[in-house]
Design an enzyme around this catalytic site. Structure first.
Site, mmCIF file in Angstrom:
data_model
loop_
_atom_site.group_PDB
_atom_site.id
_atom_site.type_symbol
_atom_site.label_atom_id
_atom_site.label_comp_id
_atom_site.label_asym_id
_atom_site.label_seq_id
_atom_site.Cartn_x
_atom_site.Cartn_y
_atom_site.Cartn_z
ATOM 1 C CE LYS A 14 15.223 -37.842 -27.789
ATOM 2 N NZ LYS A 14 16.081 -38.896 -27.243
ATOM 3 C CG ASP A 138 15.120 -35.465 -24.123
ATOM 4 O OD1 ASP A 138 16.227 -35.092 -23.693
ATOM 5 O OD2 ASP A 138 14.838 -36.648 -24.384
#
Ligand code: C5P
Length: 284
Positions: A14, A138
């Site tokens: 990401k 995350d």
């Protein structure tokens, strides 16, 4: 019942499109606001049915023991869902670590999803988001697929469902490993007058992004490693409409209208010894 013998899955990275660190919490973590955006740079995972849990990895500098997030994720799922089987897992490590692109977190989320399939678990009955959060702030994002606005530690996710990222991307990672914990300690938290990240990102106006899309880690990290500020300048000089640090670094990405410019910027950095990734814009 058909027995699944082997599964393969990608664990994509990401980038953060803006990142605000709003306040310190009593549990020691920080409340933040960010937009997570998945990219196609990915690790690859394989899982085979086995009696016990074990893993191998292409990166021999990484431990394959119980401290690896892959093993931690597998053990957590095995324990909480009372599974008697194991799995033999292999990680093809393509993503640099300590780079703010979420490689370890993505591996952990992917293992949770793969082993649910391998062990034929009913996903709806397993608190996957809460297991993911136990593995890292995350990790919950990587259970889902879409670009998402995140608050809390990073686990309060609101998918930006209609959003399309129309740009090419170059990600440059210098061989510098940044500790997230260290980076959080360098930031002066603030929740005053913070811009609306969802609105800025959704505008897809790169000039606005340049002036308004802020990552609070960027200044302290760039002050400590001026060569990372130089990577950002290199991307902007190469034609990026926007460039910035992802997460707490050390990865820096550039957002381009032109794939050729993105590719050239990445190739030059690779010649200088960086790990790089370049992806063309994807049609909606
Ligand atoms: O959750 P994760 O293990 O990825 O976090 C690594 C470290 O980063 C934590 O130990 C904490 O010091 C810091 N952190 C934080 N606030 C967050 C996420 C991480 O302070 N929202």
């Amino acid at each position: 019942m058909i027995k699944i013998s082997s599964l393969h899955s990608e664990a994509p990275a990401k980038i953060n499109l803006g990142l605000h660190i709003l306040r310190k919490r009593i549990d020691g973590y920080h409340d933040l606001a960010t937009v997570f955006h998945r990219i196609s740079w990915a690790d690859k995972l394989t899982a085979l049915s086995a009696e016990k849990l074990s893993m191998t990895c292409t990166d021999h500098t990484l431990s394959c023991g119980d401290d690896n997030l892959v093993m931690r994720a597998a053990k957590l799922l095995q324990r909480t869902s009372d599974v008697n089987e194991g799995a033999s897992m292999h990680l093809e490590k393509n993503l640099p670590h300590g780079a703010g692109i979420g490689g370890g977190s993505s591996d952990a989320a992917t293992v949770l999803l793969m082993l649910c399939e391998l062990w034929k678990l009913n996903k709806a009955a397993i608190p996957l988001d809460s297991l993911a959060l136990q593995l890292g702030s995350d990790v919950p994002f990587f259970l889902h697929h879409h670009t998402a606005y995140a608050e809390g530690r990073g686990e309060e996710l609101a998918p930006m469902t209609g959003y399309h990222f129309p740009f090419s991307l170059a990600v440059i990672v210098q061989p510098i490993h940044i500790s997230t914990q260290w980076a959080f300690r360098q930031v002066d938290v603030s929740e005053e007058n913070r811009a609306d990240l969802v609105e800025i990102v959704a505008s897809n106006d790169l000039e606005r992004w340049r002036y308004e899309l802020v990552n609070d880690f960027e200044e302290p990290v760039f002050s400590h490693w001026p060569q990372l500020r130089e990577v950002k300048s290199h991307l902007l000089r190469s034609g990026a409409g926007f460039a910035g640090l992802t997460g707490s670094g050390s990865g820096v990405y550039g957002v381009f209208e032109s794939y050729e410019d993105a590719n050239e910027a990445a190739m030059e950095a690779r010649e200088d010894g960086c790990s790089t990734w370049c992806q063309p814009s994807v049609r909606p």
